[in-house]
Design an enzyme around this catalytic site. Structure first.
Site, PDB file in Angstrom:
ATOM      1  N   ARG A  54     -59.979  19.948 -25.760  1.00 58.29           N
ATOM      2  CA  ARG A  54     -60.646  21.204 -26.085  1.00 58.29           C
ATOM      3  C   ARG A  54     -59.557  22.270 -26.150  1.00 58.29           C
ATOM      4  O   ARG A  54     -58.391  22.007 -25.899  1.00 58.29           O
ATOM      5  CB  ARG A  54     -61.780  21.561 -25.117  1.00 58.29           C
ATOM      6  CG  ARG A  54     -61.787  20.995 -23.739  1.00 58.29           C
ATOM      7  CD  ARG A  54     -60.727  21.573 -22.846  1.00 58.29           C
ATOM      8  NE  ARG A  54     -60.731  23.021 -22.909  1.00 58.29           N
ATOM      9  CZ  ARG A  54     -59.714  23.796 -22.642  1.00 58.29           C
ATOM     10  NH1 ARG A  54     -58.559  23.274 -22.282  1.00 58.29           N
ATOM     11  NH2 ARG A  54     -59.794  25.094 -22.732  1.00 58.29           N
ATOM     12  N   GLY A  55     -59.976  23.500 -26.491  1.00 59.59           N
ATOM     13  CA  GLY A  55     -58.988  24.537 -26.765  1.00 59.59           C
ATOM     14  C   GLY A  55     -58.678  24.492 -28.254  1.00 59.59           C
ATOM     15  O   GLY A  55     -58.439  23.405 -28.809  1.00 59.59           O
ATOM     16  N   ALA A  56     -58.693  25.672 -28.895  1.00 57.57           N
ATOM     17  CA  ALA A  56     -58.627  25.704 -30.362  1.00 57.57           C
ATOM     18  C   ALA A  56     -57.436  24.923 -30.948  1.00 57.57           C
ATOM     19  O   ALA A  56     -57.632  24.077 -31.834  1.00 57.57           O
ATOM     20  CB  ALA A  56     -58.621  27.162 -30.827  1.00 57.57           C
ATOM     21  N   ARG A 115     -67.204  20.830 -33.708  1.00 58.76           N
ATOM     22  CA  ARG A 115     -67.316  22.096 -32.965  1.00 58.76           C
ATOM     23  C   ARG A 115     -67.106  23.240 -33.965  1.00 58.76           C
ATOM     24  O   ARG A 115     -66.087  23.270 -34.654  1.00 58.76           O
ATOM     25  CB  ARG A 115     -66.284  22.183 -31.821  1.00 58.76           C
ATOM     26  CG  ARG A 115     -66.578  21.189 -30.687  1.00 58.76           C
ATOM     27  CD  ARG A 115     -65.774  21.507 -29.447  1.00 58.76           C
ATOM     28  NE  ARG A 115     -66.339  22.619 -28.712  1.00 58.76           N
ATOM     29  CZ  ARG A 115     -65.721  23.216 -27.685  1.00 58.76           C
ATOM     30  NH1 ARG A 115     -64.512  22.808 -27.303  1.00 58.76           N
ATOM     31  NH2 ARG A 115     -66.296  24.218 -27.040  1.00 58.76           N
ATOM     32  N   GLN A 164     -63.619  25.861 -17.083  1.00 56.82           N
ATOM     33  CA  GLN A 164     -62.261  25.538 -17.542  1.00 56.82           C
ATOM     34  C   GLN A 164     -61.198  26.277 -16.738  1.00 56.82           C
ATOM     35  O   GLN A 164     -60.069  25.800 -16.608  1.00 56.82           O
ATOM     36  CB  GLN A 164     -62.100  25.902 -19.032  1.00 56.82           C
ATOM     37  CG  GLN A 164     -62.893  25.025 -19.984  1.00 56.82           C
ATOM     38  CD  GLN A 164     -64.220  25.635 -20.340  1.00 56.82           C
ATOM     39  OE1 GLN A 164     -64.854  26.321 -19.527  1.00 56.82           O
ATOM     40  NE2 GLN A 164     -64.693  25.394 -21.548  1.00 56.82           N
ATOM     41  N   ASP A 219     -60.454  31.603 -30.137  1.00 63.28           N
ATOM     42  CA  ASP A 219     -60.882  30.487 -30.994  1.00 63.28           C
ATOM     43  C   ASP A 219     -60.897  30.874 -32.453  1.00 63.28           C
ATOM     44  O   ASP A 219     -60.833  30.029 -33.332  1.00 63.28           O
ATOM     45  CB  ASP A 219     -62.264  29.992 -30.561  1.00 63.28           C
ATOM     46  CG  ASP A 219     -62.126  29.195 -29.280  1.00 63.28           C
ATOM     47  OD1 ASP A 219     -62.044  29.827 -28.202  1.00 63.28           O
ATOM     48  OD2 ASP A 219     -62.029  27.966 -29.357  1.00 63.28           O
ATOM     49  N   LYS A 239     -63.960  32.237 -25.365  1.00 65.77           N
ATOM     50  CA  LYS A 239     -64.904  31.664 -24.411  1.00 65.77           C
ATOM     51  C   LYS A 239     -65.885  32.708 -23.891  1.00 65.77           C
ATOM     52  O   LYS A 239     -65.522  33.838 -23.600  1.00 65.77           O
ATOM     53  CB  LYS A 239     -64.113  31.052 -23.244  1.00 65.77           C
ATOM     54  CG  LYS A 239     -64.919  30.388 -22.162  1.00 65.77           C
ATOM     55  CD  LYS A 239     -65.943  29.399 -22.665  1.00 65.77           C
ATOM     56  CE  LYS A 239     -65.353  28.323 -23.556  1.00 65.77           C
ATOM     57  NZ  LYS A 239     -66.399  27.510 -24.244  1.00 65.77           N
TER      58      LYS A 239
END
Ligand code: MRU
Length: 362
Positions: free
Chosen positions: A53-55, A90, A201, A242, A253
């Protein structure tokens, strides 16, 4: 960065190109486990359930998803089907679309027999560029932290939200890269790590990676952030993104907007660390950014380590209470002090962004 002292990246291609290895982030902080992805469907699943995860890391994994697919079928039809399957995983991080479009632009003009080799090389190039961009963000952000340290002396208290550290990228991170750079330069730092409900997170991932690097930090409940700002306990906030629209509006987020509001009220500088692939010049403003809605179970349930060491999930909410889980929010550009990019720091304005990225802004 290092895990238990060993240099590690979040995603690595196997030398024979039969697969890629990721850190399964759903297992952290209590278990450190690597997972092998062999098919593009496994890459898509890893993105959907947030093993990665994480852009920037979502983009890198999607690029390798196309490389994995090209091991089996390099036809136009297969590439297009895989590209749309990956893009659906996503919606908010624009790095996903950026990486898939870059891969297609490179592969489609080639003959099918050439595509597999080039796909693996292009995915590797995307990863290398991500590392270099994050290191540059670290250098630019370091100067902001250094200036605060020279002005006030003593320890610089930095707040962050979610995880925009090396786990969210291939290496170094975006928002945390300046923190690593400052720490490595000997600047005394303390990091307020906002836990980031519902997926935690901050508490699970940012705290874990800061621990691995030995950076002093304290985990706080998300709701403590405004109070700490009022008390003068926060010198600077750095978060990731993002997607950043052409006018400087920032999707990040859920909960980022509340921090930006409190920062504005308390005159705490609020910076967003953002590499070029996270900029979306096709969108004029943040209202057009798709906000991912995730499962209500992420709000109603929480996982943690029990007394016997096993990770268990428990229910927080009463039976029958519905829950809502928007995963991101949009912080208006007017609340953003500046954007820390790999090309330098700029204002969160159309002019600021166009000044650093004239070729994309056109
Ligand atoms: O839902 P996540 O964990 O993928 O969300 C991550 C974030 O919001 C990060 O701040 C953002 O992707 C930047 S990562 C360098």
């Amino acid at each position: 960065m290092r895990v238990h002292g060993i240099p590690t990246r979040t995603i690595q291609a196997l030398p024979d190109r039969s697969g890629v290895e990721i850190i399964d982030q759903t297992r952290l902080p209590h278990r450190y486990e690597l997972k092998r992805l062999v098919t593009w469907q496994e890459a898509a699943e890893a993105i959907s359930v947030m093993r990665v995860r994480g852009a920037p890391l979502i983009g890198a994994t999607a690029a390798y998803g196309l490389a994995l697919a090209s091991n089996a079928d390099t036809s136009d039809a297969a590439l297009m089907a895989v590209a749309s399957g990956l893009i659906e995983t996503r919606p908010t991080a624009v790095n996903l679309r950026w990486a898939v479009e870059r891969m297609l632009a490179r592969l489609v003009p080639l003959s099918p027999s050439q595509r597999c080799e080039v796909a693996w090389a292009e995915a590797a190039a995307i990863c290398e560029e991500d590392v270099a961009q994050n290191q540059a963000i670290g250098r630019h952000g370091l100067e902001l932290i250094r200036a605060i340290q020279q002005r006030k002396g003593g320890t610089v208290n930095v707040m962050t939200h979610c995880n925009a550290g090396w786990l969210a990228t291939v290496d170094w991170g975006t928002a945390i890269a300046p923190i690593y750079a400052a720490f490595d330069a000997g600047i005394a730092l303390d990091v307020w790590v906002s836990e980031t409900r519902p997926r935690n997170q901050g508490a699970a991932l940012t705290a874990w990676e800061l621990n691995q690097h030995g950076v002093p930090h304290t985990v706080i409940a998300d709701n403590a952030a405004g109070h700490l700002m009022q008390k003068g306990e926060v010198d600077l906030i750095i978060v990731g993104a993002d997607r950043v629209a052409a006018n400087g509006d920032v999707a990040n987020k859920i909960g980022t907007y509340l921090k930006a509001l409190a920062a504005n009220d308390n005159k705490v500088p609020f910076y967003v660390a953002v590499p070029g692939p996270t900029l979306d010049f096709r969108l004029h403003g943040g209202a057009g950014i798709p906000i991912e809605q995730r499962s209500a179970s992420e709000v109603s349930h929480i996982a943690g380590r029990g007394p016997d060491g096993d990770v268990v999930e428990v229910q927080l909410t009463p039976d029958g209470s519905p829950a809502l889980n928007p995963a991101f929010d949009v912080t208006p550009a007017r609340l953003v002090t500046g954007l820390i990019t790999e090309r330098g720091v700029c204002a969160a304005t159309p002019q600021g962004l166009a000044g650093l990225y004239p070729e994309q802004a056109r």
